[in-house]
Design a protein around this motif. Structure first.
Motif, PDB file in Angstrom:
ATOM      1  N   LYS A 102      -4.836  -5.546 -13.218  1.00  0.00           N
ATOM      2  CA  LYS A 102      -4.496  -6.540 -14.245  1.00  0.00           C
ATOM      3  C   LYS A 102      -3.546  -7.557 -13.642  1.00  0.00           C
ATOM      4  O   LYS A 102      -2.622  -7.199 -12.897  1.00  0.00           O
ATOM      5  CB  LYS A 102      -3.843  -5.859 -15.453  1.00  0.00           C
ATOM      6  N   LEU A 103      -3.777  -8.819 -13.954  1.00  0.00           N
ATOM      7  CA  LEU A 103      -2.896  -9.877 -13.444  1.00  0.00           C
ATOM      8  C   LEU A 103      -1.765 -10.141 -14.434  1.00  0.00           C
ATOM      9  O   LEU A 103      -2.004 -10.273 -15.637  1.00  0.00           O
ATOM     10  CB  LEU A 103      -3.685 -11.170 -13.201  1.00  0.00           C
ATOM     11  N   THR A 104      -0.561 -10.209 -13.908  1.00  0.00           N
ATOM     12  CA  THR A 104       0.601 -10.572 -14.717  1.00  0.00           C
ATOM     13  C   THR A 104       1.061 -11.968 -14.314  1.00  0.00           C
ATOM     14  O   THR A 104       0.706 -12.462 -13.249  1.00  0.00           O
ATOM     15  CB  THR A 104       1.771  -9.612 -14.473  1.00  0.00           C
ATOM     16  N   GLN A 105       1.884 -12.540 -15.147  1.00  0.00           N
ATOM     17  CA  GLN A 105       2.495 -13.806 -14.761  1.00  0.00           C
ATOM     18  C   GLN A 105       3.486 -13.590 -13.625  1.00  0.00           C
ATOM     19  O   GLN A 105       3.995 -12.491 -13.410  1.00  0.00           O
ATOM     20  CB  GLN A 105       3.222 -14.426 -15.956  1.00  0.00           C
ATOM     21  N   ALA A 106       3.722 -14.667 -12.880  1.00  0.00           N
ATOM     22  CA  ALA A 106       4.810 -14.693 -11.902  1.00  0.00           C
ATOM     23  C   ALA A 106       5.383 -16.102 -11.965  1.00  0.00           C
ATOM     24  O   ALA A 106       4.623 -17.073 -12.028  1.00  0.00           O
ATOM     25  CB  ALA A 106       4.290 -14.376 -10.505  1.00  0.00           C
ATOM     26  N   LEU A 107       6.686 -16.204 -12.019  1.00  0.00           N
ATOM     27  CA  LEU A 107       7.306 -17.529 -12.104  1.00  0.00           C
ATOM     28  C   LEU A 107       7.551 -18.027 -10.688  1.00  0.00           C
ATOM     29  O   LEU A 107       8.522 -17.654 -10.028  1.00  0.00           O
ATOM     30  CB  LEU A 107       8.626 -17.454 -12.888  1.00  0.00           C
ATOM     31  N   HIS A 108       6.645 -18.882 -10.221  1.00  0.00           N
ATOM     32  CA  HIS A 108       6.650 -19.294  -8.819  1.00  0.00           C
ATOM     33  C   HIS A 108       5.652 -20.440  -8.670  1.00  0.00           C
ATOM     34  O   HIS A 108       5.175 -20.965  -9.676  1.00  0.00           O
ATOM     35  CB  HIS A 108       6.253 -18.064  -7.979  1.00  0.00           C
ATOM     36  N   GLY A 109       5.345 -20.847  -7.442  1.00  0.00           N
ATOM     37  CA  GLY A 109       4.316 -21.853  -7.181  1.00  0.00           C
ATOM     38  C   GLY A 109       3.147 -21.202  -6.474  1.00  0.00           C
ATOM     39  O   GLY A 109       3.193 -20.027  -6.122  1.00  0.00           O
ATOM     40  N   SER A 110       2.088 -21.981  -6.272  1.00  0.00           N
ATOM     41  CA  SER A 110       0.948 -21.457  -5.511  1.00  0.00           C
ATOM     42  C   SER A 110       0.192 -22.611  -4.889  1.00  0.00           C
ATOM     43  O   SER A 110      -0.409 -23.424  -5.598  1.00  0.00           O
ATOM     44  CB  SER A 110       0.017 -20.652  -6.414  1.00  0.00           C
ATOM     45  N   ALA A 111       0.227 -22.704  -3.585  1.00  0.00           N
ATOM     46  CA  ALA A 111      -0.488 -23.772  -2.895  1.00  0.00           C
ATOM     47  C   ALA A 111      -0.746 -23.368  -1.457  1.00  0.00           C
ATOM     48  O   ALA A 111      -0.011 -22.561  -0.883  1.00  0.00           O
ATOM     49  CB  ALA A 111       0.320 -25.063  -2.919  1.00  0.00           C
ATOM     50  N   VAL A 112      -1.819 -23.932  -0.907  1.00  0.00           N
ATOM     51  CA  VAL A 112      -2.073 -23.824   0.525  1.00  0.00           C
ATOM     52  C   VAL A 112      -1.673 -25.164   1.127  1.00  0.00           C
ATOM     53  O   VAL A 112      -2.073 -26.216   0.617  1.00  0.00           O
ATOM     54  CB  VAL A 112      -3.565 -23.540   0.800  1.00  0.00           C
ATOM     55  N   ASP A 141       5.631 -13.026  -5.781  1.00  0.00           N
ATOM     56  CA  ASP A 141       6.869 -13.808  -5.702  1.00  0.00           C
ATOM     57  C   ASP A 141       7.181 -14.255  -7.119  1.00  0.00           C
ATOM     58  O   ASP A 141       6.365 -14.939  -7.748  1.00  0.00           O
ATOM     59  CB  ASP A 141       6.665 -15.070  -4.842  1.00  0.00           C
ATOM     60  N   THR A 142       8.342 -13.890  -7.625  1.00  0.00           N
ATOM     61  CA  THR A 142       8.671 -14.329  -8.985  1.00  0.00           C
ATOM     62  C   THR A 142      10.171 -14.335  -9.228  1.00  0.00           C
ATOM     63  O   THR A 142      10.917 -13.596  -8.576  1.00  0.00           O
ATOM     64  CB  THR A 142       7.980 -13.428 -10.042  1.00  0.00           C
ATOM     65  N   GLY A 143      10.575 -15.200 -10.144  1.00  0.00           N
ATOM     66  CA  GLY A 143      11.888 -15.092 -10.739  1.00  0.00           C
ATOM     67  C   GLY A 143      11.826 -14.051 -11.845  1.00  0.00           C
ATOM     68  O   GLY A 143      10.746 -13.597 -12.241  1.00  0.00           O
ATOM     69  N   LEU A 144      12.998 -13.686 -12.327  1.00  0.00           N
ATOM     70  CA  LEU A 144      13.079 -12.746 -13.449  1.00  0.00           C
ATOM     71  C   LEU A 144      12.453 -13.380 -14.693  1.00  0.00           C
ATOM     72  O   LEU A 144      12.651 -14.566 -14.945  1.00  0.00           O
ATOM     73  CB  LEU A 144      14.554 -12.442 -13.716  1.00  0.00           C
TER      74      LEU A 144
END
Ligand code: NI
Ligand code: MN
Length: 228
Positions: A102-112, A141-144
């Motif tokens: 299951k995918l959860t949220q993560a507070l971060h960015g995503s790029a190549v 990778d995430t913030g709280l």
């Protein structure tokens, strides 16, 4: 089941029938003690497009004819390289031969980032894995975030893999708060001490988790495994 740490955020999970790997950054990872060509897996899970997570995922997936599982846009990017992919999105779960993801949220960015071009690859994620009756949460990778309380309420987490390096992710104090929200039996810290910007005193994390009275922090050296 065995969780083998390969440094930074890379964990290989060895199951009775399958091996899978998460965020396999091995080449140029100063902590990794294994080469991409030595990895034998049937699935490669990637939390987001940053090079310290996507790493050698495309090579390993191709080399093993393994299924690459990632947020939809990142899976689509990888598909351009002739990899078998399975795109998912936050909140969605799917059952695979090795178990449930299951995918959860993560507070971060995503790029190549290629040369001077930034190719955005959708939202970053974390993974809740239900494998052989055990639950493993890789936060990516995430913030709280406060909804970690919901994850803690809805799942009996056996092992949580949480970043503690600060600057790009949670630091130690926020990760301790995450442990209080998630209440995993065991927490394995990740995403620290790979380079100077994310240097942390992991013993401080271990001591602070002890005070939570709900979990035990077990730091792993690269190449070492935790068996559950
Ligand atoms: Ni990142
Ligand atoms: Mn990272």
């Amino acid at each position: 089941m065995k969780l083998v740490f390969h440094g930074h955020s890379c964990f290989e999970i060895c199951l009775a029938q399958d091996n899978i790997i998460i965020d396999p950054w091995l080449n140029n990872n100063p902590q990794a003690k294994v080469r991409p060509e030595e990895i034998n897996v049937s699935a490669v899970l990637v939390t987001h497009g940053h090079s310290d997570h996507l790493g050698d995922a495309i090579y390993i997936a191709r080399n093993n004819n393994a299924l690459l599982i990632a947020p939809f846009e990142l899976a689509s990017y990888c598909n351009n390289f002739g990899v078998r992919t399975h795109g998912m999105h936050i909140g969605g779960a799917n059952r695979f031969s090795f178990g449930k993801v299951k995918l959860t949220q993560a507070l971060h960015g995503s790029a190549v980032i290629e040369d001077k071009n930034i190719i955005y690859t959708g939202n970053p994620c974390g993974f809740i894995l239900e494998l052989e009756g055990k639950t493993v949460y890789h936060a990516g990778d995430t913030g709280l975030f406060g909804d970690m309380q919901l994850i803690g309420k809805n799942y009996n987490i056996d092992v949580a893999l949480l970043p503690i390096g600060d600057n790009f992710t949670m630091g130690i104090d926020d990760a301790v708060q995450a442990v209080e929200f998630l209440r995993p039996k065991v927490v394995i810290p990740m995403h620290y001490n790979t380079f100077s910007l994310i240097t942390q005193n992991v013993q401080e994390f271990v001591e602070k988790v002890k005070l939570c009275n709900c979990s035990e922090a077990i730091p792993l050296q690269s190449g070492n495994a935790f068996t559950l």
